[in-house]
Design a protein around this motif. Structure first.
Motif, PDB file in Angstrom:
ATOM      1  N   UNK A  28       0.839  -1.195   0.000  1.00  0.00           N
ATOM      2  CA  UNK A  28       0.000   0.000   0.000  1.00  0.00           C
ATOM      3  C   UNK A  28       0.879   1.252   0.000  1.00  0.00           C
ATOM      4  N   UNK A  29       0.266   2.392  -0.181  1.00  0.00           N
ATOM      5  CA  UNK A  29       0.995   3.654  -0.284  1.00  0.00           C
ATOM      6  C   UNK A  29       1.918   3.890   0.916  1.00  0.00           C
ATOM      7  N   UNK A  30       3.134   4.319   0.630  1.00  0.00           N
ATOM      8  CA  UNK A  30       4.146   4.643   1.654  1.00  0.00           C
ATOM      9  C   UNK A  30       4.573   3.442   2.511  1.00  0.00           C
ATOM     10  N   UNK A  31       4.487   2.245   1.959  1.00  0.00           N
ATOM     11  CA  UNK A  31       4.884   1.060   2.747  1.00  0.00           C
ATOM     12  C   UNK A  31       6.377   0.753   2.623  1.00  0.00           C
ATOM     13  N   UNK A  32       7.071   1.436   1.723  1.00  0.00           N
ATOM     14  CA  UNK A  32       8.520   1.225   1.588  1.00  0.00           C
ATOM     15  C   UNK A  32       8.919   0.505   0.311  1.00  0.00           C
ATOM     16  N   UNK A  33       8.028   0.462  -0.672  1.00  0.00           N
ATOM     17  CA  UNK A  33       8.283  -0.273  -1.922  1.00  0.00           C
ATOM     18  C   UNK A  33       9.484   0.285  -2.688  1.00  0.00           C
ATOM     19  N   UNK A  34       9.494   1.606  -2.858  1.00  0.00           N
ATOM     20  CA  UNK A  34      10.568   2.229  -3.647  1.00  0.00           C
ATOM     21  C   UNK A  34      11.912   2.047  -2.962  1.00  0.00           C
ATOM     22  N   UNK A  35      11.928   2.167  -1.643  1.00  0.00           N
ATOM     23  CA  UNK A  35      13.166   1.959  -0.889  1.00  0.00           C
ATOM     24  C   UNK A  35      13.678   0.535  -1.092  1.00  0.00           C
ATOM     25  N   UNK A  36      12.778  -0.434  -1.010  1.00  0.00           N
ATOM     26  CA  UNK A  36      13.159  -1.832  -1.231  1.00  0.00           C
ATOM     27  C   UNK A  36      13.711  -2.033  -2.642  1.00  0.00           C
ATOM     28  N   UNK A  37      13.037  -1.459  -3.636  1.00  0.00           N
ATOM     29  CA  UNK A  37      13.479  -1.602  -5.029  1.00  0.00           C
ATOM     30  C   UNK A  37      14.866  -0.978  -5.221  1.00  0.00           C
ATOM     31  N   UNK A  38      15.105   0.171  -4.599  1.00  0.00           N
ATOM     32  CA  UNK A  38      16.421   0.813  -4.699  1.00  0.00           C
ATOM     33  C   UNK A  38      17.515  -0.085  -4.130  1.00  0.00           C
ATOM     34  N   UNK A  39      17.251  -0.696  -2.975  1.00  0.00           N
ATOM     35  CA  UNK A  39      18.216  -1.626  -2.374  1.00  0.00           C
ATOM     36  C   UNK A  39      18.412  -2.843  -3.280  1.00  0.00           C
ATOM     37  N   UNK A  40      17.319  -3.368  -3.764  1.00  0.00           N
ATOM     38  CA  UNK A  40      17.360  -4.561  -4.604  1.00  0.00           C
ATOM     39  C   UNK A  40      18.150  -4.304  -5.884  1.00  0.00           C
ATOM     40  N   UNK A  41      17.941  -3.142  -6.501  1.00  0.00           N
ATOM     41  CA  UNK A  41      18.663  -2.826  -7.743  1.00  0.00           C
ATOM     42  C   UNK A  41      20.165  -2.731  -7.487  1.00  0.00           C
ATOM     43  N   UNK A  42      20.538  -2.199  -6.328  1.00  0.00           N
ATOM     44  CA  UNK A  42      21.957  -2.116  -5.948  1.00  0.00           C
ATOM     45  C   UNK A  42      22.578  -3.522  -5.872  1.00  0.00           C
ATOM     46  N   UNK A  43      21.858  -4.449  -5.259  1.00  0.00           N
ATOM     47  CA  UNK A  43      22.354  -5.825  -5.116  1.00  0.00           C
ATOM     48  C   UNK A  43      22.392  -6.550  -6.467  1.00  0.00           C
ATOM     49  N   UNK A  44      21.397  -6.311  -7.305  1.00  0.00           N
ATOM     50  CA  UNK A  44      21.380  -6.939  -8.636  1.00  0.00           C
ATOM     51  C   UNK A  44      22.568  -6.466  -9.462  1.00  0.00           C
ATOM     52  N   UNK A  45      22.835  -5.171  -9.376  1.00  0.00           N
ATOM     53  CA  UNK A  45      23.976  -4.583 -10.096  1.00  0.00           C
ATOM     54  C   UNK A  45      25.282  -5.219  -9.617  1.00  0.00           C
ATOM     55  N   UNK A  46      25.416  -5.314  -8.298  1.00  0.00           N
ATOM     56  CA  UNK A  46      26.621  -5.890  -7.684  1.00  0.00           C
ATOM     57  C   UNK A  46      26.820  -7.345  -8.101  1.00  0.00           C
ATOM     58  N   UNK A  47      25.712  -8.041  -8.338  1.00  0.00           N
ATOM     59  CA  UNK A  47      25.777  -9.459  -8.721  1.00  0.00           C
ATOM     60  C   UNK A  47      25.701  -9.676 -10.241  1.00  0.00           C
ATOM     61  N   UNK A  48      25.858  -8.584 -10.991  1.00  0.00           N
ATOM     62  CA  UNK A  48      25.863  -8.637 -12.462  1.00  0.00           C
ATOM     63  C   UNK A  48      24.622  -9.301 -13.056  1.00  0.00           C
ATOM     64  N   UNK A  49      23.469  -9.015 -12.460  1.00  0.00           N
ATOM     65  CA  UNK A  49      22.200  -9.534 -12.986  1.00  0.00           C
ATOM     66  C   UNK A  49      21.503  -8.374 -13.711  1.00  0.00           C
ATOM     67  N   UNK A  50      21.315  -8.479 -15.034  1.00  0.00           N
ATOM     68  CA  UNK A  50      20.636  -7.387 -15.742  1.00  0.00           C
ATOM     69  C   UNK A  50      19.191  -7.237 -15.272  1.00  0.00           C
ATOM     70  N   UNK A  51      18.734  -5.993 -15.154  1.00  0.00           N
ATOM     71  CA  UNK A  51      17.376  -5.764 -14.646  1.00  0.00           C
ATOM     72  C   UNK A  51      16.767  -4.523 -15.282  1.00  0.00           C
ATOM     73  N   UNK A  52      15.434  -4.477 -15.249  1.00  0.00           N
ATOM     74  CA  UNK A  52      14.669  -3.306 -15.686  1.00  0.00           C
ATOM     75  C   UNK A  52      13.626  -3.060 -14.605  1.00  0.00           C
ATOM     76  N   UNK A  53      13.447  -1.791 -14.229  1.00  0.00           N
ATOM     77  CA  UNK A  53      12.474  -1.441 -13.188  1.00  0.00           C
ATOM     78  C   UNK A  53      11.333  -0.618 -13.790  1.00  0.00           C
ATOM     79  N   UNK A  54      10.114  -0.988 -13.419  1.00  0.00           N
ATOM     80  CA  UNK A  54       8.937  -0.216 -13.800  1.00  0.00           C
ATOM     81  C   UNK A  54       8.207   0.205 -12.528  1.00  0.00           C
ATOM     82  N   UNK A  55       7.809   1.483 -12.466  1.00  0.00           N
ATOM     83  CA  UNK A  55       6.986   1.984 -11.358  1.00  0.00           C
ATOM     84  C   UNK A  55       5.581   2.169 -11.926  1.00  0.00           C
TER      85      UNK A  55
END
Length: 197
Positions: A28-55
């Motif tokens: 739901x709104x303001x539950x922390x989704x964007x923060x989680x996605x930002x952390x997740x994208x950092x880890x994916x990058x570090x692990x060389x996993x290509x990704x695309x994010x849609x909001x």
């Protein structure tokens, strides 16, 4: 949060064997989704996993289609904020196979939608972040769904002071729509992974 991200990464690494893996970050709104996605994208990058994010909020419709329509405010927010059917056919159904997606991006200042082309790598993780992702029309397009659980009180306190003054809008528009979602789609119970936001 780090432990949750490690569990998510493990899930992605173990199951990202096909061409594309679609993960939904619901909540739901303001539950922390964007923060989680930002952390997740950092880890994916570090692990060389290509990704695309849609909001999903990038793809809402113009104000005259979602305000003062004659419908109840909560219904406008839940059912008219996005063109649910269009996104189902032109976005969700194409995620596994399309090389390119042409999607409307909403401009809040001009209250207009402008189409942009998004190219998708053949092999990648596609992360979709937003509210109401487990609605009937969309939920079956995901390989993995996360739901961020966070109390209404905690989420409301994350709104800025000016927004908090508009309590009637929350009561009539947002909270009723959230209740409808929780009691018709059961996102907490149906998600593959539950995180405390």
């Amino acid at each position: 949060m780090e432990n949750d991200i490690n569990i998510l990464l493990k899930q992605i690494k173990e199951n990202h064997t096909g061409n594309r893996y679609i993960a939904g970050i619901d909540g739901l709104s303001r539950s922390g989704k964007t923060t989680l996605v930002n952390h997740l994208s950092h880890y994916l990058k570090k692990n060389n996993i290509p990704y695309v994010i849609f909001h999903i909020d990038d793809h809402i419709v113009e104000r005259n289609k979602r305000y003062n329509t004659g419908e109840e405010e909560w219904y406008e927010y839940y059912s008219l904020q996005w063109d649910v059917k269009w996104l189902s056919h032109h976005f969700f159904k194409k995620l596994k196979s399309a090389q390119m997606l042409s999607l409307p991006f909403y401009d809040n200042e001009r209250d207009t939608c402008e189409f942009r082309d998004i190219y998708l790598p053949e092999r990648c993780v596609i992360i979709i972040e937003g509210v109401f992702l487990q609605r009937e029309e969309w939920k079956n397009h995901f390989d993995f769904l996360v739901f961020l659980e966070c109390s209404r009180e905690k989420r409301f306190l994350r709104e800025n002071a000016e927004t908090q003054k508009k309590i009637e809008k929350f009561k009539n528009r947002y909270w009723k729509a959230e209740e409808h979602y929780l009691h018709t789609e059961f996102p907490k119970e149906n998600a593959d992974f539950l995180i405390e936001g």
